[in-house]
Design a protein around this motif. Structure first.
Motif, PDB file in Angstrom:
ATOM      1  N   LYS A 117      -0.374   5.324  10.372  1.00  0.00           N
ATOM      2  CA  LYS A 117      -0.709   6.659   9.891  1.00  0.00           C
ATOM      3  C   LYS A 117       0.039   7.725  10.680  1.00  0.00           C
ATOM      4  CE  LYS A 117      -2.881   9.890   7.653  1.00  0.00           C
ATOM      5  NZ  LYS A 117      -2.458  10.276   6.294  1.00  0.00           N
ATOM      6  N   VAL A 118       0.137   7.533  11.984  1.00  0.00           N
ATOM      7  CA  VAL A 118       0.870   8.496  12.815  1.00  0.00           C
ATOM      8  C   VAL A 118       2.342   8.532  12.430  1.00  0.00           C
ATOM      9  CG1 VAL A 118       1.591   9.026  15.172  1.00  0.00           C
ATOM     10  CG2 VAL A 118      -0.757   8.287  14.733  1.00  0.00           C
ATOM     11  N   LEU A 119       2.913   7.363  12.208  1.00  0.00           N
ATOM     12  CA  LEU A 119       4.315   7.291  11.799  1.00  0.00           C
ATOM     13  C   LEU A 119       4.517   7.929  10.428  1.00  0.00           C
ATOM     14  CD1 LEU A 119       7.175   6.278  12.364  1.00  0.00           C
ATOM     15  CD2 LEU A 119       6.518   4.085  11.340  1.00  0.00           C
ATOM     16  N   SER A 120       3.593   7.664   9.524  1.00  0.00           N
ATOM     17  CA  SER A 120       3.685   8.244   8.189  1.00  0.00           C
ATOM     18  C   SER A 120       3.573   9.763   8.234  1.00  0.00           C
ATOM     19  CB  SER A 120       2.592   7.656   7.292  1.00  0.00           C
ATOM     20  OG  SER A 120       2.623   8.245   6.010  1.00  0.00           O
ATOM     21  N   ASN A 121       2.653  10.282   9.049  1.00  0.00           N
ATOM     22  CA  ASN A 121       2.507  11.736   9.174  1.00  0.00           C
ATOM     23  C   ASN A 121       3.754  12.367   9.779  1.00  0.00           C
ATOM     24  OD1 ASN A 121      -0.031  11.576   8.089  1.00  0.00           O
ATOM     25  ND2 ASN A 121      -1.117  11.839  10.032  1.00  0.00           N
ATOM     26  N   GLY A 122       4.342  11.693  10.765  1.00  0.00           N
ATOM     27  CA  GLY A 122       5.567  12.218  11.369  1.00  0.00           C
ATOM     28  C   GLY A 122       6.707  12.286  10.366  1.00  0.00           C
TER      29      GLY A 122
ATOM     30  N   GLY B 213       2.326  17.370   2.112  1.00  0.00           N
ATOM     31  CA  GLY B 213       1.157  17.947   2.769  1.00  0.00           C
ATOM     32  C   GLY B 213      -0.123  17.228   2.385  1.00  0.00           C
ATOM     33  N   THR B 214      -0.233  16.859   1.110  1.00  0.00           N
ATOM     34  CA  THR B 214      -1.403  16.097   0.668  1.00  0.00           C
ATOM     35  C   THR B 214      -1.451  14.729   1.333  1.00  0.00           C
ATOM     36  OG1 THR B 214      -1.311  17.227  -1.469  1.00  0.00           O
ATOM     37  CG2 THR B 214      -2.620  15.209  -1.344  1.00  0.00           C
ATOM     38  N   ALA B 215      -0.281  14.094   1.483  1.00  0.00           N
ATOM     39  CA  ALA B 215      -0.231  12.779   2.131  1.00  0.00           C
ATOM     40  C   ALA B 215      -0.643  12.853   3.598  1.00  0.00           C
ATOM     41  CB  ALA B 215       1.177  12.200   2.010  1.00  0.00           C
ATOM     42  N   ILE B 216      -0.348  14.005   4.243  1.00  0.00           N
ATOM     43  CA  ILE B 216      -0.712  14.147   5.659  1.00  0.00           C
ATOM     44  C   ILE B 216      -2.214  14.215   5.842  1.00  0.00           C
ATOM     45  CG2 ILE B 216      -0.582  15.722   7.637  1.00  0.00           C
ATOM     46  CD1 ILE B 216       2.252  16.419   6.754  1.00  0.00           C
TER      47      ILE B 216
ATOM     48  N   ASN C 207       0.844  -1.198   0.000  1.00  0.00           N
ATOM     49  CA  ASN C 207       0.000   0.000   0.000  1.00  0.00           C
ATOM     50  C   ASN C 207       0.875   1.242   0.000  1.00  0.00           C
ATOM     51  OD1 ASN C 207       0.825  -0.855   2.596  1.00  0.00           O
ATOM     52  ND2 ASN C 207      -0.637   0.544   3.557  1.00  0.00           N
ATOM     53  N   PRO C 208       1.490   1.574  -1.149  1.00  0.00           N
ATOM     54  CA  PRO C 208       2.411   2.715  -1.198  1.00  0.00           C
ATOM     55  C   PRO C 208       1.689   4.039  -0.975  1.00  0.00           C
ATOM     56  CG  PRO C 208       1.974   1.893  -3.398  1.00  0.00           C
ATOM     57  CD  PRO C 208       1.353   0.912  -2.450  1.00  0.00           C
ATOM     58  N   SER C 209       2.339   4.916  -0.238  1.00  0.00           N
ATOM     59  CA  SER C 209       1.789   6.244   0.012  1.00  0.00           C
ATOM     60  C   SER C 209       2.067   7.150  -1.178  1.00  0.00           C
ATOM     61  CB  SER C 209       2.418   6.837   1.286  1.00  0.00           C
ATOM     62  OG  SER C 209       3.827   6.917   1.149  1.00  0.00           O
ATOM     63  N   LEU C 210       1.512   8.357  -1.136  1.00  0.00           N
ATOM     64  CA  LEU C 210       1.661   9.292  -2.244  1.00  0.00           C
ATOM     65  C   LEU C 210       3.116   9.686  -2.498  1.00  0.00           C
ATOM     66  CD1 LEU C 210       0.325  11.048  -4.398  1.00  0.00           C
ATOM     67  CD2 LEU C 210      -0.041  12.809  -2.646  1.00  0.00           C
ATOM     68  N   PRO C 211       3.926   9.978  -1.469  1.00  0.00           N
ATOM     69  CA  PRO C 211       5.340  10.290  -1.739  1.00  0.00           C
ATOM     70  C   PRO C 211       6.087   9.147  -2.411  1.00  0.00           C
ATOM     71  CG  PRO C 211       4.734  11.050   0.459  1.00  0.00           C
ATOM     72  CD  PRO C 211       3.590  10.220  -0.042  1.00  0.00           C
ATOM     73  N   VAL C 212       5.755   7.907  -2.054  1.00  0.00           N
ATOM     74  CA  VAL C 212       6.435   6.761  -2.670  1.00  0.00           C
ATOM     75  C   VAL C 212       6.001   6.603  -4.117  1.00  0.00           C
ATOM     76  CG1 VAL C 212       6.722   4.255  -2.588  1.00  0.00           C
ATOM     77  CG2 VAL C 212       6.759   5.595  -0.478  1.00  0.00           C
ATOM     78  N   VAL C 213       4.693   6.751  -4.375  1.00  0.00           N
ATOM     79  CA  VAL C 213       4.181   6.602  -5.737  1.00  0.00           C
ATOM     80  C   VAL C 213       4.746   7.687  -6.646  1.00  0.00           C
ATOM     81  CG1 VAL C 213       2.096   6.670  -7.153  1.00  0.00           C
ATOM     82  CG2 VAL C 213       2.086   5.453  -4.967  1.00  0.00           C
ATOM     83  N   SER C 214       4.863   8.906  -6.138  1.00  0.00           N
ATOM     84  CA  SER C 214       5.355  10.020  -6.964  1.00  0.00           C
ATOM     85  C   SER C 214       6.852   9.935  -7.225  1.00  0.00           C
ATOM     86  CB  SER C 214       5.032  11.349  -6.274  1.00  0.00           C
ATOM     87  OG  SER C 214       5.728  11.450  -5.032  1.00  0.00           O
ATOM     88  N   GLY C 215       7.576   9.211  -6.382  1.00  0.00           N
ATOM     89  CA  GLY C 215       9.025   9.123  -6.542  1.00  0.00           C
ATOM     90  C   GLY C 215       9.756  10.389  -6.144  1.00  0.00           C
ATOM     91  N   ILE C 216       9.085  11.271  -5.389  1.00  0.00           N
ATOM     92  CA  ILE C 216       9.671  12.553  -5.008  1.00  0.00           C
ATOM     93  C   ILE C 216      10.935  12.375  -4.182  1.00  0.00           C
ATOM     94  CG2 ILE C 216       8.201  12.694  -2.959  1.00  0.00           C
ATOM     95  CD1 ILE C 216       9.333  15.670  -5.080  1.00  0.00           C
TER      96      ILE C 216
ATOM     97  N   THR D 232       8.597  15.633   8.898  1.00  0.00           N
ATOM     98  CA  THR D 232      10.056  15.754   8.897  1.00  0.00           C
ATOM     99  C   THR D 232      10.573  16.128   7.519  1.00  0.00           C
ATOM    100  OG1 THR D 232      10.207  14.095  10.657  1.00  0.00           O
ATOM    101  CG2 THR D 232      12.215  14.554   9.405  1.00  0.00           C
ATOM    102  N   MET D 233      10.008  15.517   6.482  1.00  0.00           N
ATOM    103  CA  MET D 233      10.417  15.833   5.121  1.00  0.00           C
ATOM    104  C   MET D 233      10.052  17.265   4.740  1.00  0.00           C
ATOM    105  SD  MET D 233      11.998  13.247   3.710  1.00  0.00           S
ATOM    106  CE  MET D 233      12.796  13.061   5.315  1.00  0.00           C
ATOM    107  N   VAL D 234       8.920  17.761   5.269  1.00  0.00           N
ATOM    108  CA  VAL D 234       8.524  19.148   4.995  1.00  0.00           C
ATOM    109  C   VAL D 234       9.525  20.119   5.628  1.00  0.00           C
ATOM    110  CG1 VAL D 234       6.782  20.911   5.472  1.00  0.00           C
ATOM    111  CG2 VAL D 234       6.080  18.656   4.678  1.00  0.00           C
ATOM    112  N   LEU D 235       9.916  19.858   6.881  1.00  0.00           N
ATOM    113  CA  LEU D 235      10.900  20.713   7.549  1.00  0.00           C
ATOM    114  C   LEU D 235      12.257  20.651   6.852  1.00  0.00           C
ATOM    115  CD1 LEU D 235      10.056  19.971  11.306  1.00  0.00           C
ATOM    116  CD2 LEU D 235       9.413  21.970   9.938  1.00  0.00           C
ATOM    117  N   LEU D 236      12.648  19.454   6.431  1.00  0.00           N
ATOM    118  CA  LEU D 236      13.906  19.309   5.701  1.00  0.00           C
ATOM    119  C   LEU D 236      13.839  20.036   4.357  1.00  0.00           C
ATOM    120  CD1 LEU D 236      16.675  17.966   5.971  1.00  0.00           C
ATOM    121  CD2 LEU D 236      15.752  15.965   4.816  1.00  0.00           C
TER     122      LEU D 236
END
Length: 208
Positions: free
Chosen positions: A166-171, A137-140, A79-88, A175-179
């Motif tokens: 979900k909590v781990l994924s949001n965290g 942000g969309t994934a959150i 069940n890949p999340s949006l960041p994984v699917v996008s390859g960002i 972190t990626m947003v701050l980075l």
């Protein structure tokens, strides 16, 4: 022995000393006369931004992006999340590695062309961080993949019952947003100093 010649020209006395090539002072004079020719100030303004430090930040961030991309791709293959699917995580990480390498190299080489290249690549970094922030942000705000409102005769997957994922994924997304914010600031600093350097170099060429 050095040969000395005294010449009187009116009220001025000129003393000329001829130093043999074997004299140690000859080597010092030769190196002193060549030093100014070897020094270039074409990118002095750009080096005030400490491009090596900024490049190290980008290289470290790129490695973090790629490592997290590999880990998430392996752990979310069902069940890949949006960041994984996008390859960002992968293409932004590669872009950061390229930018960091160019910035570190610009610390050692006095090349206006290299500064222009750094500016172009960091424009890509700026756009990439903005896109990445939107994706994370969309994934959150989204539900976990497959955990939306089920249709008739549909059952939610097992992972929807466990919110720890979900909590781990949001965290991780936060972190990626701050980075990404740090990467954005570094790229903007590179563009600011790089643009000023390129503008001065272009003005000096037109003046010549």
């Amino acid at each position: 022995m050095a040969a000395t010649t005294v010449t009187d020209a009116g009220s001025v006395r000129i003393i000329t000393e001829v130093i043999p090539a074997t004299d140690p002072r000859a080597a010092q004079l030769a190196s002193g006369s060549q030093a100014p020719a070897q020094t270039s100030f074409q990118t002095q303004g750009f080096r005030k931004a400490h491009p090596k430090v900024l490049g190290t930040i980008h290289i470290f961030s790129g490695i973090v992006h790629i490592c997290f991309g590999v880990i998430l791709t392996m752990s979310e293959h069902k069940n890949p999340s949006l960041p994984v699917v996008s390859g960002i995580l992968f293409w932004l990480g590669i872009l950061l590695l390229v930018s960091g390498s160019l910035l570190v190299e610009s610390e050692r080489r006095d090349s206006p062309v290299l500064v222009k290249t750094c500016c172009v690549v960091n424009m890509g970094v700026v756009l990439g961080t903005l896109v990445a922030t939107g994706i994370h942000g969309t994934a959150i705000i989204q539900n976990m993949p497959g955990c939306g409102k089920p249709g008739p005769f549909q059952i939610r997957p097992e992972w929807c019952l466990n919110m720890n994922g979900k909590v781990l994924s949001n965290g991780l997304d936060c972190t990626m947003v701050l980075l990404g914010l740090l990467e954005f600031c570094v790229a903007v600093a590179v563009l600011a100093f790089g643009y000023d350097t390129v503008r001065q170099h272009t003005y000096s060429q037109l003046a010549l």
